[in-house]
Design an enzyme around this catalytic site. Structure first.
Site, PDB file in Angstrom:
ATOM      1  N   SER A  20      30.730  48.597   9.956  1.00 34.41           N
ATOM      2  CA  SER A  20      31.300  49.617  10.847  1.00 34.41           C
ATOM      3  C   SER A  20      29.835  49.744  10.843  1.00 34.41           C
ATOM      4  CB  SER A  20      31.906  50.858  10.365  1.00 34.41           C
ATOM      5  OG  SER A  20      31.859  51.108   8.799  1.00 34.41           O
ATOM      6  N   ASN A 107      38.486  56.104   1.217  1.00 28.17           N
ATOM      7  CA  ASN A 107      39.613  56.740   2.502  1.00 28.17           C
ATOM      8  C   ASN A 107      38.974  58.217   2.573  1.00 28.17           C
ATOM      9  OD1 ASN A 107      40.221  54.645   2.866  1.00 28.17           O
ATOM     10  ND2 ASN A 107      42.215  54.304   1.878  1.00 28.17           N
ATOM     11  N   THR A 152      36.480  79.874  48.851  1.00 29.08           N
ATOM     12  CA  THR A 152      37.618  78.908  48.743  1.00 29.08           C
ATOM     13  C   THR A 152      38.122  78.173  49.592  1.00 29.08           C
ATOM     14  OG1 THR A 152      38.595  80.363  50.033  1.00 29.08           O
ATOM     15  CG2 THR A 152      38.187  81.260  48.016  1.00 29.08           C
ATOM     16  N   HIS A 153      38.024  77.203  48.666  1.00 32.11           N
ATOM     17  CA  HIS A 153      38.359  75.188  49.120  1.00 32.11           C
ATOM     18  C   HIS A 153      36.913  75.167  50.083  1.00 32.11           C
ATOM     19  CE1 HIS A 153      42.861  76.826  49.554  1.00 32.11           C
ATOM     20  NE2 HIS A 153      42.577  77.597  50.397  1.00 32.11           N
ATOM     21  N   LYS A 280      12.664  62.892  50.240  1.00 30.37           N
ATOM     22  CA  LYS A 280      13.674  62.751  49.346  1.00 30.37           C
ATOM     23  C   LYS A 280      13.009  63.671  47.370  1.00 30.37           C
ATOM     24  CE  LYS A 280      17.434  60.459  49.871  1.00 30.37           C
ATOM     25  NZ  LYS A 280      19.056  61.468  49.863  1.00 30.37           N
ATOM     26  N   ASN A 282      15.853  63.781  45.298  1.00 31.08           N
ATOM     27  CA  ASN A 282      16.783  63.498  44.502  1.00 31.08           C
ATOM     28  C   ASN A 282      17.676  64.497  43.316  1.00 31.08           C
ATOM     29  OD1 ASN A 282      17.440  61.979  47.131  1.00 31.08           O
ATOM     30  ND2 ASN A 282      17.390  60.294  45.382  1.00 31.08           N
ATOM     31  N   GLU A 287      23.978  65.018  38.500  1.00 32.30           N
ATOM     32  CA  GLU A 287      24.207  63.370  39.254  1.00 32.30           C
ATOM     33  C   GLU A 287      25.227  63.303  37.682  1.00 32.30           C
ATOM     34  OE1 GLU A 287      23.616  62.290  42.802  1.00 32.30           O
ATOM     35  OE2 GLU A 287      21.614  62.223  42.098  1.00 32.30           O
ATOM     36  N   TYR A 314      45.778  55.789   5.899  1.00 29.92           N
ATOM     37  CA  TYR A 314      44.659  55.256   6.377  1.00 29.92           C
ATOM     38  C   TYR A 314      45.108  54.038   7.000  1.00 29.92           C
ATOM     39  CZ  TYR A 314      39.830  53.331   7.217  1.00 29.92           C
ATOM     40  OH  TYR A 314      39.158  52.597   7.319  1.00 29.92           O
ATOM     41  N   GLN A 319      39.061  53.962  11.672  1.00 29.25           N
ATOM     42  CA  GLN A 319      37.105  53.521  11.505  1.00 29.25           C
ATOM     43  C   GLN A 319      36.791  53.469  13.045  1.00 29.25           C
ATOM     44  OE1 GLN A 319      35.425  50.275   8.516  1.00 29.25           O
ATOM     45  NE2 GLN A 319      34.868  48.836  10.201  1.00 29.25           N
ATOM     46  N   LYS A 322      34.232  56.531  14.684  1.00 27.18           N
ATOM     47  CA  LYS A 322      32.918  57.609  14.719  1.00 27.18           C
ATOM     48  C   LYS A 322      32.280  57.288  16.282  1.00 27.18           C
ATOM     49  CE  LYS A 322      33.134  55.541  10.895  1.00 27.18           C
ATOM     50  NZ  LYS A 322      35.033  56.385  10.571  1.00 27.18           N
TER      51      LYS A 322
END
Ligand code: ARG
Length: 457
Positions: A20, A107, A152-153, A280, A282, A287, A314, A319, A322
């Protein structure tokens, strides 16, 4: 580290799947802090000598200097940050290094390190969200009177103010911050001293290590201490929730920045161009904030899936806790900072927002409410009368407040000229003075209350 029991070394792939260190090296500071607290306590309890403890602490400090300057060596044969650091300590100070791991297991060590890391991560998120709230408050104040269509909607519904709309996000972020604060309080118990799973026979002082590491208290149950990853899940769930709020705000910026809406123009700093279409601008950052929310939810799901079937205590599956937390934290940090930058620097187009608020018959409810209030008409009937007025305006191609009075009186004789007082979008928002409503006076109160809470922090 366990050579005594084994005749052969691990297969190459065993080494690779087991290691790890490529990701948990990020815990090096917490690992060293935990080790120093542990050995100081062992010396105070007479479990190791004062000289050995001194040598261990000095060696760990020197390793910290090395790591800071050169990074942590990624030695897969040493598996993880705990072994890499302990082995470096042995190289530096010799046999005394072997006393550090007395009354401790990886542990409880990893649980402690990861909790310390998560606690600091929460503090970073709380601060960053506070800055985003400040930006929302500042822009809400700029636009406390700026009328826009409320939807709304995604259909024009009633006029609101942009200040009110931005303060809605402030309220969401306030809940997010309280979730992180809750998570922090719950996580702040120290697992160190649980050892492998059963506790230890050495006369350790868990109160002392907990206090030295800034925890409120030691955890209560040794099995739970090494099996628990609730703190990581709490982080991920809170992160998922804040990221979905950021994603909704990002989505609104994307819609508002589109040409048919034109409510907002994102600053150059927060826009990108196109390699083929010169016109453009963007909203890529927005996004990506929207996109990152999906990835953060994926990280949360990953750890839920990892943990859901594990027996106590454990298991090595843990492991895998993380990478999703680190990934989510990095994505969330970027998302909050990007959203804060966009909010701070966006130019809102009051003229466009007002024009659209005025074009969608958004004050129809105001007409119905006027009939109820001034002519004693039951609301359901008022709704029907107003519907006919909207139809008449639509057929004539005019706004509701542009309908001639005789058209209105022909629809219902109880309508009189006073009705025009309530049909403008400004009159509409000004009238919404109920607690939490969109009236500018209310929005200004909400802003003042938010500022006061911030000052108390
Ligand atoms: N690298 C391990 C982890 O991150 C440390 C704990 C290892 N414990 C063990 N019994 N193998 O979870």
């Amino acid at each position: 580290m366990w050579g005594g029991r084994f005749a052969e070394g691990p297969a190459a792939v065993m080494r690779e799947i087991n290691a790890s260190i490529p990701f948990d090296k990020r815990l090096w500071r917490e690992d060293i802090a935990g080790s120093k607290a542990h050995v100081t306590m062992l010396a105070a309890q007479g479990v190791v000598s004062a000289e050995d403890a001194e040598a261990i602490r000095g060696g760990l400090d020197a390793i910290a200097v090395e790591y800071e300057a050169q990074g942590v060596p990624e030695d897969l044969t040493l598996e993880d940050i705990h072994m890499v650091t302990e082995s470096r300590l042995a190289e530096k100070i010799g046999a005394a290094a072997g006393r550090l791991h007395t009354a401790r297991s990886r542990n409880d060590q990893v649980a402690t390190d990861f909790k310390l890391w998560t606690r600091a991560a929460i503090d970073e998120v709380l601060a960053a969200l506070g800055t985003l709230q400040d930006a929302l408050i500042a822009r809400a104040e700029d636009h406390a009177d700026s009328v826009m269509p409320g939807f709304t909607h995604l259909q024009s519904a009633q006029p609101v103010t942009l200040g009110h709309h931005l303060m809605a996000y402030h309220a969401m972020i306030a809940r997010d911050r309280s979730r992180f604060a809750d998570a922090r309080a719950r996580a702040n118990e120290c697992p160190l001293g649980a050892a492998a799973l059963a506790g230890t026979g050495f006369p350790i002082d868990r109160e002392a290590t907990a206090a030295a590491l800034g925890f409120d208290r030691p955890t209560a149950n040794s099995l739970d201490s090494v099996s628990d990853r609730d703190f990581a899940l709490d982080y991920l769930m809170a992160a998922t929730q804040v990221s979905l709020h950021l994603s909704r705000l990002a989505e609104e910026f994307i819609i508002w920045a589109s040409q048919p809406f034109g409510f907002v123009s994102l600053s150059d700093q927060w826009s990108t161009g196109s390699s083929i279409m010169p016109q453009k601008r963007n909203p890529d950052a927005a996004e990506l904030v929207r996109g990152h929310a999906g990835r953060i939810a994926g990280c949360m799901t990953a750890l839920v899936m990892t943990m859901k079937g594990l027996p106590l205590a454990y298991s090595k599956d843990m492991q895998d806790d993380k990478p999703p937390v680190f990934e989510a934290h990095d994505l969330l940090g970027l998302s909050i900072a990007a959203m804060t930058g966009m909010v701070e620097s966006a130019t809102f187009r009051n003229d466009r927002m007002r024009a659209l608020a005025e074009s969608g018959f958004a004050t129809a409810t105001d007409l119905a409410d006027w009939l109820v209030r001034e002519a004693g008409v039951p609301f359901r009937e008022a709704h029907h009368i107003t519907g006919r007025a909207v139809k008449a305006a639509e057929d004539a191609g005019v706004r509701l407040d542009e309908l001639p009075l005789d058209t209105l009186t022909a629809i219902d004789a109880r309508i009189d000229a006073r009705v025009f007082d309530v049909l403008s979008v400004d009159a509409s928002v000004a009238s919404r003075t109920s607690l939490g409503g969109t009236a500018p006076v209310r929005v200004r109160e909400a802003i003042a209350a938010a500022r006061a809470r911030r000052d108390e922090e």
